[in-house]
Scaffold this motif. Structure first.
Motif, mmCIF file in Angstrom:
data_model
loop_
_atom_site.group_PDB
_atom_site.id
_atom_site.type_symbol
_atom_site.label_atom_id
_atom_site.label_comp_id
_atom_site.label_asym_id
_atom_site.label_seq_id
_atom_site.Cartn_x
_atom_site.Cartn_y
_atom_site.Cartn_z
ATOM 1 N N ILE A 90 0.663 -1.215 -0.024
ATOM 2 C CA ILE A 90 0.089 -0.077 0.014
ATOM 3 C C ILE A 90 0.885 1.220 0.017
ATOM 4 N N LEU A 91 0.589 2.100 -0.865
ATOM 5 C CA LEU A 91 1.266 3.485 -1.083
ATOM 6 C C LEU A 91 0.303 4.401 -0.068
ATOM 7 N N ILE A 92 0.696 5.117 0.720
ATOM 8 C CA ILE A 92 -0.166 6.187 1.607
ATOM 9 C C ILE A 92 0.587 7.445 1.144
ATOM 10 N N ALA A 93 -0.299 8.558 0.919
ATOM 11 C CA ALA A 93 0.055 9.900 0.770
ATOM 12 C C ALA A 93 -0.613 10.649 1.583
ATOM 13 N N ASP A 94 0.074 11.321 2.291
ATOM 14 C CA ASP A 94 -0.537 12.590 3.171
ATOM 15 C C ASP A 94 0.753 13.765 3.627
ATOM 16 N N ASP A 95 0.254 14.680 3.571
ATOM 17 C CA ASP A 95 1.359 15.835 4.095
ATOM 18 C C ASP A 95 1.483 16.055 5.470
ATOM 19 N N LYS A 96 0.878 14.974 6.238
ATOM 20 C CA LYS A 96 1.007 15.138 7.798
ATOM 21 C C LYS A 96 1.671 13.760 8.127
ATOM 22 N N GLY A 97 2.941 14.227 8.635
ATOM 23 C CA GLY A 97 3.978 13.267 8.760
ATOM 24 C C GLY A 97 3.319 12.108 10.114
ATOM 25 N N LEU A 98 2.606 12.903 11.121
ATOM 26 C CA LEU A 98 2.025 12.129 12.074
ATOM 27 C C LEU A 98 1.025 11.094 11.676
ATOM 28 N N ILE A 99 0.223 11.474 10.579
ATOM 29 C CA ILE A 99 -0.608 10.347 10.070
ATOM 30 C C ILE A 99 0.163 9.120 9.291
ATOM 31 N N LEU A 100 1.248 9.677 8.708
ATOM 32 C CA LEU A 100 1.869 8.762 7.880
ATOM 33 C C LEU A 100 2.477 7.634 8.811
ATOM 34 N N GLY A 127 1.516 14.558 -3.566
ATOM 35 C CA GLY A 127 1.052 13.854 -4.604
ATOM 36 C C GLY A 127 2.446 13.395 -5.665
ATOM 37 N N ASP A 128 3.571 14.367 -5.646
ATOM 38 C CA ASP A 128 4.515 14.197 -6.582
ATOM 39 C C ASP A 128 5.414 12.988 -5.994
ATOM 40 N N ASP A 129 5.639 12.981 -4.771
ATOM 41 C CA ASP A 129 6.094 11.934 -4.058
ATOM 42 C C ASP A 129 5.534 10.659 -4.349
ATOM 43 N N ALA A 130 4.174 10.771 -4.344
ATOM 44 C CA ALA A 130 3.367 9.445 -4.578
ATOM 45 C C ALA A 130 3.777 8.996 -5.891
ATOM 46 N N LEU A 131 3.578 9.954 -6.665
ATOM 47 C CA LEU A 131 3.792 9.354 -8.369
ATOM 48 C C LEU A 131 5.279 8.873 -8.242
ATOM 49 N N ASP A 132 6.191 9.375 -7.888
ATOM 50 C CA ASP A 132 7.496 8.898 -7.968
ATOM 51 C C ASP A 132 7.808 7.380 -7.308
ATOM 52 N N LEU A 145 -4.853 7.888 -0.495
ATOM 53 C CA LEU A 145 -4.647 9.183 -0.632
ATOM 54 C C LEU A 145 -5.418 10.100 0.052
ATOM 55 N N ASP A 146 -4.526 11.269 0.762
ATOM 56 C CA ASP A 146 -5.273 12.194 1.360
ATOM 57 C C ASP A 146 -5.892 13.112 0.262
ATOM 58 N N VAL A 147 -6.912 13.759 0.612
ATOM 59 C CA VAL A 147 -7.666 14.621 -0.457
ATOM 60 C C VAL A 147 -7.024 15.994 -0.524
ATOM 61 N N GLN A 148 -6.757 16.487 0.520
ATOM 62 C CA GLN A 148 -5.902 17.915 0.679
ATOM 63 C C GLN A 148 -4.659 17.748 0.863
ATOM 64 N N MET A 149 -3.703 17.945 -0.181
ATOM 65 C CA MET A 149 -2.216 18.095 0.065
ATOM 66 C C MET A 149 -1.854 19.266 -0.956
ATOM 67 N N PRO A 150 -0.488 19.837 -0.564
ATOM 68 C CA PRO A 150 -0.082 20.801 -1.120
ATOM 69 C C PRO A 150 0.253 20.492 -2.692
ATOM 70 N N GLY A 151 0.512 21.057 -3.455
ATOM 71 C CA GLY A 151 0.836 20.945 -5.102
ATOM 72 C C GLY A 151 -0.305 19.963 -5.480
ATOM 73 N N LEU A 152 0.013 18.616 -5.848
ATOM 74 C CA LEU A 152 -1.136 17.784 -6.248
ATOM 75 C C LEU A 152 -1.761 17.260 -5.313
ATOM 76 N N ASP A 153 -3.359 17.598 -5.092
ATOM 77 C CA ASP A 153 -4.102 17.178 -4.152
ATOM 78 C C ASP A 153 -4.445 15.657 -4.429
ATOM 79 N N GLY A 154 -5.113 14.961 -3.713
ATOM 80 C CA GLY A 154 -5.374 13.625 -3.970
ATOM 81 C C GLY A 154 -6.171 13.247 -5.344
ATOM 82 N N PRO A 155 -7.125 13.823 -5.608
ATOM 83 C CA PRO A 155 -7.971 13.683 -6.899
ATOM 84 C C PRO A 155 -7.106 13.898 -7.942
ATOM 85 N N HIS A 156 -6.162 14.652 -8.009
ATOM 86 C CA HIS A 156 -5.338 15.057 -9.172
ATOM 87 C C HIS A 156 -4.009 14.014 -9.210
#
Length: 155
Positions: free
Chosen positions: A26-36, A56-61, A75-86
């Motif tokens: 599982i790949l988890i993307a969230d801008d909050k380190g505590l949640i990760l 989002g960019d890190d998730a793509l990589d 994916l978290d919905v709200q993230m800086p840069g590419l949000d979850g839906p994008h």
């Protein structure tokens, strides 16, 4: 022994051709380190191999480099840069069959129905029970594996 060219095989068949049983990835993307950190600590003992992305960019990589071992993305919905839906849209361009779920504390301009219509299997509203998340994700991976095996047997 029958020789078959790799490019003639479906992605799922290539992935499982010489598969050794492994934990679902599982790949988890969230801008909050505590949640990760929390999700990694909770999901690994439940049998998942976890990749963590801070946006989002890190998730793509990470997906590009490890897609053969990643069975689904959260994916978290709200993230800086590419949000979850994008991010999901970009992942779907890489792999139209990518399995994904969203998690959100505030989906802002997106409704749950909108997020689901983008191809997500489920939206988890924060706070959520990690046990419930893990159970759903395990079922999702098993369902996808069963569907793949059925489709391959009917080809």
């Amino acid at each position: 022994m029958i020789a078959v060219k790799n490019q003639e095989l479906s992605k799922a068949t290539r992935k499982n051709l010489h598969a050794i049983p492994r934990n679902p990835g599982i790949l988890i993307a969230d801008d909050k380190g505590l949640i990760l950190t929390l999700l990694k600590l909770e999901l690994e003992p439940r049998g998942f191999t976890v990749w963590l992305a801070v946006d989002g960019d890190d998730a793509l990589d990470l997906y590009r480099r490890n897609h053969a071992e990643i069975d689904l993305v959260l994916l978290d919905v709200q993230m800086p840069g590419l949000d979850g839906p994008h991010t999901l849209a970009a992942l779907q361009r890489l792999d139209p069959d990518v399995l994904a779920c969203f998690m959100t504390g505030n989906s802002a301009a997106y409704t749950d129905d909108d997020l689901l219509s983008r191809g997500a299997a489920r939206v988890f509203n924060k706070p959520f029970l990690v046990a419930e998340l893990a159970q759903f994700l395990q079922g999702l991976v098993k369902s996808a594996d069963s569907k793949t095996l059925f489709e391959e047997s009917t080809e």
